[in-house]
Motif scaffolding. Sequence first.
Motif, PDB file in Angstrom:
ATOM      1  N   ILE A   7     -26.803 -48.649  -5.768  1.00  0.00           N
ATOM      2  CA  ILE A   7     -27.694 -48.529  -4.605  1.00  0.00           C
ATOM      3  C   ILE A   7     -28.570 -47.290  -4.762  1.00  0.00           C
ATOM      4  CG2 ILE A   7     -27.820 -48.107  -2.116  1.00  0.00           C
ATOM      5  CD1 ILE A   7     -25.228 -49.732  -1.830  1.00  0.00           C
ATOM      6  N   LEU A   8     -27.956 -46.188  -5.174  1.00  0.00           N
ATOM      7  CA  LEU A   8     -28.751 -44.959  -5.270  1.00  0.00           C
ATOM      8  C   LEU A   8     -29.906 -45.117  -6.257  1.00  0.00           C
ATOM      9  CD1 LEU A   8     -29.314 -42.120  -4.354  1.00  0.00           C
ATOM     10  CD2 LEU A   8     -27.716 -41.259  -6.054  1.00  0.00           C
ATOM     11  N   SER A   9     -29.699 -45.958  -7.279  1.00  0.00           N
ATOM     12  CA  SER A   9     -30.760 -46.092  -8.278  1.00  0.00           C
ATOM     13  C   SER A   9     -32.073 -46.572  -7.635  1.00  0.00           C
ATOM     14  CB  SER A   9     -30.320 -47.041  -9.393  1.00  0.00           C
ATOM     15  OG  SER A   9     -30.408 -48.378  -8.978  1.00  0.00           O
ATOM     16  N   TYR A  10     -31.997 -47.504  -6.685  1.00  0.00           N
ATOM     17  CA  TYR A  10     -33.267 -47.935  -6.075  1.00  0.00           C
ATOM     18  C   TYR A  10     -33.598 -47.134  -4.819  1.00  0.00           C
ATOM     19  CZ  TYR A  10     -31.104 -50.883  -2.399  1.00  0.00           C
ATOM     20  OH  TYR A  10     -30.403 -51.335  -1.309  1.00  0.00           O
ATOM     21  N   TYR A  11     -32.554 -46.649  -4.169  1.00  0.00           N
ATOM     22  CA  TYR A  11     -32.741 -45.831  -2.964  1.00  0.00           C
ATOM     23  C   TYR A  11     -33.648 -44.655  -3.283  1.00  0.00           C
ATOM     24  CZ  TYR A  11     -30.835 -44.342   1.575  1.00  0.00           C
ATOM     25  OH  TYR A  11     -30.663 -44.032   2.892  1.00  0.00           O
ATOM     26  N   SER A  12     -33.417 -44.104  -4.458  1.00  0.00           N
ATOM     27  CA  SER A  12     -34.164 -42.936  -4.889  1.00  0.00           C
ATOM     28  C   SER A  12     -35.654 -43.267  -5.088  1.00  0.00           C
ATOM     29  CB  SER A  12     -33.525 -42.436  -6.179  1.00  0.00           C
ATOM     30  OG  SER A  12     -34.379 -41.588  -6.849  1.00  0.00           O
ATOM     31  N   VAL A  13     -35.918 -44.474  -5.549  1.00  0.00           N
ATOM     32  CA  VAL A  13     -37.313 -44.870  -5.754  1.00  0.00           C
ATOM     33  C   VAL A  13     -38.036 -44.957  -4.403  1.00  0.00           C
ATOM     34  CG1 VAL A  13     -38.837 -46.651  -6.679  1.00  0.00           C
ATOM     35  CG2 VAL A  13     -36.682 -46.120  -7.844  1.00  0.00           C
ATOM     36  N   THR A  27     -37.896 -39.347  -9.922  1.00  0.00           N
ATOM     37  CA  THR A  27     -37.246 -38.243 -10.637  1.00  0.00           C
ATOM     38  C   THR A  27     -37.029 -37.059  -9.694  1.00  0.00           C
ATOM     39  OG1 THR A  27     -38.516 -38.926 -12.571  1.00  0.00           O
ATOM     40  CG2 THR A  27     -37.421 -36.770 -12.691  1.00  0.00           C
ATOM     41  N   LEU A  28     -38.057 -36.718  -8.935  1.00  0.00           N
ATOM     42  CA  LEU A  28     -37.931 -35.565  -8.045  1.00  0.00           C
ATOM     43  C   LEU A  28     -36.825 -35.784  -7.019  1.00  0.00           C
ATOM     44  CD1 LEU A  28     -41.680 -34.632  -7.461  1.00  0.00           C
ATOM     45  CD2 LEU A  28     -39.934 -33.320  -8.701  1.00  0.00           C
ATOM     46  N   PHE A  29     -36.761 -36.997  -6.494  1.00  0.00           N
ATOM     47  CA  PHE A  29     -35.720 -37.248  -5.489  1.00  0.00           C
ATOM     48  C   PHE A  29     -34.325 -37.166  -6.110  1.00  0.00           C
ATOM     49  CE2 PHE A  29     -32.854 -39.719  -2.850  1.00  0.00           C
ATOM     50  CZ  PHE A  29     -33.089 -39.120  -1.616  1.00  0.00           C
ATOM     51  N   VAL A  38     -33.415 -35.392  -8.665  1.00  0.00           N
ATOM     52  CA  VAL A  38     -33.105 -33.987  -8.942  1.00  0.00           C
ATOM     53  C   VAL A  38     -32.664 -33.298  -7.647  1.00  0.00           C
ATOM     54  CG1 VAL A  38     -34.121 -31.765  -9.612  1.00  0.00           C
ATOM     55  CG2 VAL A  38     -34.604 -33.816 -10.964  1.00  0.00           C
ATOM     56  N   ALA A  39     -33.397 -33.549  -6.568  1.00  0.00           N
ATOM     57  CA  ALA A  39     -33.039 -32.930  -5.290  1.00  0.00           C
ATOM     58  C   ALA A  39     -31.636 -33.356  -4.864  1.00  0.00           C
ATOM     59  CB  ALA A  39     -34.063 -33.315  -4.220  1.00  0.00           C
ATOM     60  N   THR A  40     -31.340 -34.650  -5.013  1.00  0.00           N
ATOM     61  CA  THR A  40     -30.021 -35.153  -4.603  1.00  0.00           C
ATOM     62  C   THR A  40     -28.907 -34.496  -5.416  1.00  0.00           C
ATOM     63  OG1 THR A  40     -30.966 -37.286  -4.058  1.00  0.00           O
ATOM     64  CG2 THR A  40     -28.595 -37.223  -4.372  1.00  0.00           C
ATOM     65  N   MET A  41     -29.087 -34.473  -6.714  1.00  0.00           N
ATOM     66  CA  MET A  41     -28.011 -33.949  -7.551  1.00  0.00           C
ATOM     67  C   MET A  41     -27.832 -32.449  -7.332  1.00  0.00           C
ATOM     68  SD  MET A  41     -27.401 -36.905  -8.267  1.00  0.00           S
ATOM     69  CE  MET A  41     -25.710 -36.754  -8.781  1.00  0.00           C
ATOM     70  N   PHE A  42     -28.914 -31.788  -6.964  1.00  0.00           N
ATOM     71  CA  PHE A  42     -28.801 -30.375  -6.638  1.00  0.00           C
ATOM     72  C   PHE A  42     -27.891 -30.185  -5.419  1.00  0.00           C
ATOM     73  CE2 PHE A  42     -30.356 -26.733  -4.158  1.00  0.00           C
ATOM     74  CZ  PHE A  42     -30.070 -25.710  -5.059  1.00  0.00           C
ATOM     75  N   ILE A  89     -37.708 -38.475   7.071  1.00  0.00           N
ATOM     76  CA  ILE A  89     -37.164 -39.606   6.294  1.00  0.00           C
ATOM     77  C   ILE A  89     -36.549 -39.066   5.013  1.00  0.00           C
ATOM     78  CG2 ILE A  89     -37.692 -41.693   5.005  1.00  0.00           C
ATOM     79  CD1 ILE A  89     -39.517 -42.531   6.899  1.00  0.00           C
ATOM     80  N   PHE A  90     -37.212 -38.111   4.415  1.00  0.00           N
ATOM     81  CA  PHE A  90     -36.666 -37.527   3.199  1.00  0.00           C
ATOM     82  C   PHE A  90     -35.283 -36.924   3.469  1.00  0.00           C
ATOM     83  CE2 PHE A  90     -35.987 -33.512   0.913  1.00  0.00           C
ATOM     84  CZ  PHE A  90     -35.828 -34.004  -0.370  1.00  0.00           C
ATOM     85  N   PHE A  91     -35.149 -36.176   4.552  1.00  0.00           N
ATOM     86  CA  PHE A  91     -33.840 -35.574   4.846  1.00  0.00           C
ATOM     87  C   PHE A  91     -32.799 -36.643   5.161  1.00  0.00           C
ATOM     88  CE2 PHE A  91     -36.210 -31.575   5.500  1.00  0.00           C
ATOM     89  CZ  PHE A  91     -35.482 -30.814   4.605  1.00  0.00           C
ATOM     90  N   ALA A  92     -33.226 -37.652   5.936  1.00  0.00           N
ATOM     91  CA  ALA A  92     -32.292 -38.736   6.251  1.00  0.00           C
ATOM     92  C   ALA A  92     -31.859 -39.422   4.963  1.00  0.00           C
ATOM     93  CB  ALA A  92     -32.946 -39.736   7.194  1.00  0.00           C
ATOM     94  N   ALA A  93     -32.801 -39.593   4.043  1.00  0.00           N
ATOM     95  CA  ALA A  93     -32.474 -40.285   2.787  1.00  0.00           C
ATOM     96  C   ALA A  93     -31.555 -39.431   1.929  1.00  0.00           C
ATOM     97  CB  ALA A  93     -33.748 -40.625   2.027  1.00  0.00           C
ATOM     98  N   ILE A  94     -31.782 -38.146   1.906  1.00  0.00           N
ATOM     99  CA  ILE A  94     -30.977 -37.341   0.980  1.00  0.00           C
ATOM    100  C   ILE A  94     -29.529 -37.206   1.471  1.00  0.00           C
ATOM    101  CG2 ILE A  94     -31.379 -34.930   1.732  1.00  0.00           C
ATOM    102  CD1 ILE A  94     -31.984 -34.394  -1.281  1.00  0.00           C
ATOM    103  N   THR A  95     -29.332 -37.174   2.791  1.00  0.00           N
ATOM    104  CA  THR A  95     -27.946 -37.113   3.262  1.00  0.00           C
ATOM    105  C   THR A  95     -27.219 -38.439   2.972  1.00  0.00           C
ATOM    106  OG1 THR A  95     -28.746 -37.631   5.476  1.00  0.00           O
ATOM    107  CG2 THR A  95     -28.224 -35.331   5.039  1.00  0.00           C
ATOM    108  N   SER A  96     -27.974 -39.537   2.931  1.00  0.00           N
ATOM    109  CA  SER A  96     -27.350 -40.811   2.547  1.00  0.00           C
ATOM    110  C   SER A  96     -27.133 -40.869   1.036  1.00  0.00           C
ATOM    111  CB  SER A  96     -28.222 -41.992   2.958  1.00  0.00           C
ATOM    112  OG  SER A  96     -28.420 -42.006   4.342  1.00  0.00           O
ATOM    113  N   ALA A  97     -28.103 -40.347   0.301  1.00  0.00           N
ATOM    114  CA  ALA A  97     -28.000 -40.383  -1.157  1.00  0.00           C
ATOM    115  C   ALA A  97     -26.766 -39.614  -1.631  1.00  0.00           C
ATOM    116  CB  ALA A  97     -29.261 -39.790  -1.770  1.00  0.00           C
ATOM    117  N   VAL A  98     -26.514 -38.492  -0.970  1.00  0.00           N
ATOM    118  CA  VAL A  98     -25.357 -37.685  -1.315  1.00  0.00           C
ATOM    119  C   VAL A  98     -24.073 -38.505  -1.119  1.00  0.00           C
ATOM    120  CG1 VAL A  98     -24.046 -35.687  -0.506  1.00  0.00           C
ATOM    121  CG2 VAL A  98     -26.509 -35.504  -0.831  1.00  0.00           C
ATOM    122  N   ALA A  99     -24.049 -39.264  -0.011  1.00  0.00           N
ATOM    123  CA  ALA A  99     -22.866 -40.088   0.255  1.00  0.00           C
ATOM    124  C   ALA A  99     -22.742 -41.212  -0.767  1.00  0.00           C
ATOM    125  CB  ALA A  99     -22.947 -40.675   1.661  1.00  0.00           C
ATOM    126  N   LEU A 100     -23.883 -41.722  -1.219  1.00  0.00           N
ATOM    127  CA  LEU A 100     -23.839 -42.842  -2.164  1.00  0.00           C
ATOM    128  C   LEU A 100     -23.237 -42.422  -3.499  1.00  0.00           C
ATOM    129  CD1 LEU A 100     -27.304 -44.435  -1.397  1.00  0.00           C
ATOM    130  CD2 LEU A 100     -25.113 -45.635  -1.344  1.00  0.00           C
TER     131      LEU A 100
END
Length: 452
Positions: A107-113, A157-159, A161-165, A319-330
């Motif tokens: 999921i994260l693979s496309y979520y990030s896009v 890519t930027l998203f 990197v931000a998530t993994m950080f 939306i970016f913040f909402a997405a990154i808190t979900s991405a972290v969970a993913l």
Amino acid sequence: MTEQRFVHAQWSSRLAFILAASGSAIGLGNIWKFPYLAGDNGGGAFVLVYLLCVVAIGIPIMIAETMLGRRGRQSPINTMRTLAGEAKASSLWRYAGWLGVIAGFMILSYYSVIAGWAMAYFFKINSALFEHIDAANSTRLFEYFKSSPEFLGIWHTLFMVATMFVVSRGVSGGLERLSRFMMPALLLVLLILDVYAMNSGGFGRGMAFLFNPDFSKLTGEGVLVALGQAFFSLGLGMGSIMVYGSYLPPDVSIARSSLLVTAADTLVALLAGIAIFPLVFANGLSPSMGPGLIFETLPIAFGQMPGGWLFGMLFFALIFFAAITSAVALIEPAVAFLSENQGMNREKACLYSGVGCWLLGLGTVFSFNIWSEVKWLGKTVYEWVDMLTAEIMLPVGGVLIAIFASWVMTRADSEAELKLHDPRHYQAWLILVRYVAPIGVALIFLDALGVI
Ligand code: PFF
């Protein structure tokens, strides 16, 4: 050291858990996906089925998943293994954990896009291009962005990197701070957009589309999409709530927290729908335009309202913040697994899973341009990854969790963990996870396959 930290860390309070769990639940699924799926699947009837799935299947499974996490106190795979051992059940149950790790990763693979699109719009929305933009130009602009693999690739890519950080910094520092201010702000911005939509001239049609069920427009596949969206939006069935549950102090009420998180998640999805569909109709757009829906409609509103560019920036930042808190969970289940089982430190685990996700995400990047005609059984790479995860892996993972919590785990254990004061509440939960969720999901699968 990582294992020590993982096993012993706990949320500082109930609020921290609720914020983090809603951070996981509230994301692109609510603001981007729910409206576009509702649009694609005919509106009201889809929304009704979605809400039914949330209440009858989502809430009980969220309670079950959090409970397993708190009892197991490890990553999903190890939690399932430990709890299966405790219940003298087959160790094959650990594969339920595996399923979740893989689903989150996919999921994260496309979520990030998609999150990358939101980031790009944050920077673009204040340009002259968007000033007083009309529907035709907004659509053209989105098509133009979408057609560039470099453009999508860079933001993806930027998203990542931000998530993994954020993930590499660990659970309490990274997450708690992020989710505390984001949610109320997001709610406020959505409410303002709703008020704007009310005066857009398409409010009546938008509301009728969203809330007047017309079952002739809903197919068996549409029902399955609604079920999958309930799992996706609540962030269920893949072990991420299990990971969060594993940090939950013993005295916190799991049922009450789950209800709150579900209510917040559902509210945000509905508010997003209420903002978008009036604009769709007021501007002569089609509700069923797919994944581009919010990116094509909302800029029209931002382009027309006074100070809209600033408001648009705020919206896309949220939306970016909402997405990154979900991405972290993913990605957390994968990172927790790599650091617990493979002896990697957290940074290395992040790097490996981040790079893997990024690579897989390129498939989605290309699905919108150079591979848009590369289809298997009528679906692009993005559509396959989405369908396999949301419509199959999450519901199957969720049902396995429901079955484990209600058939495998002893009643004494689940009762002790849930600590519901009223025995009727426990009984209701048990019936829902034992019978309603598994049978409901099975029927929806059979219906989508055309068997019934
Ligand atoms: N619930 C998130 C959303 O609606 O955007 C996506 C998600 C997060 C799905 C965490 C699954 C998950 F475990």
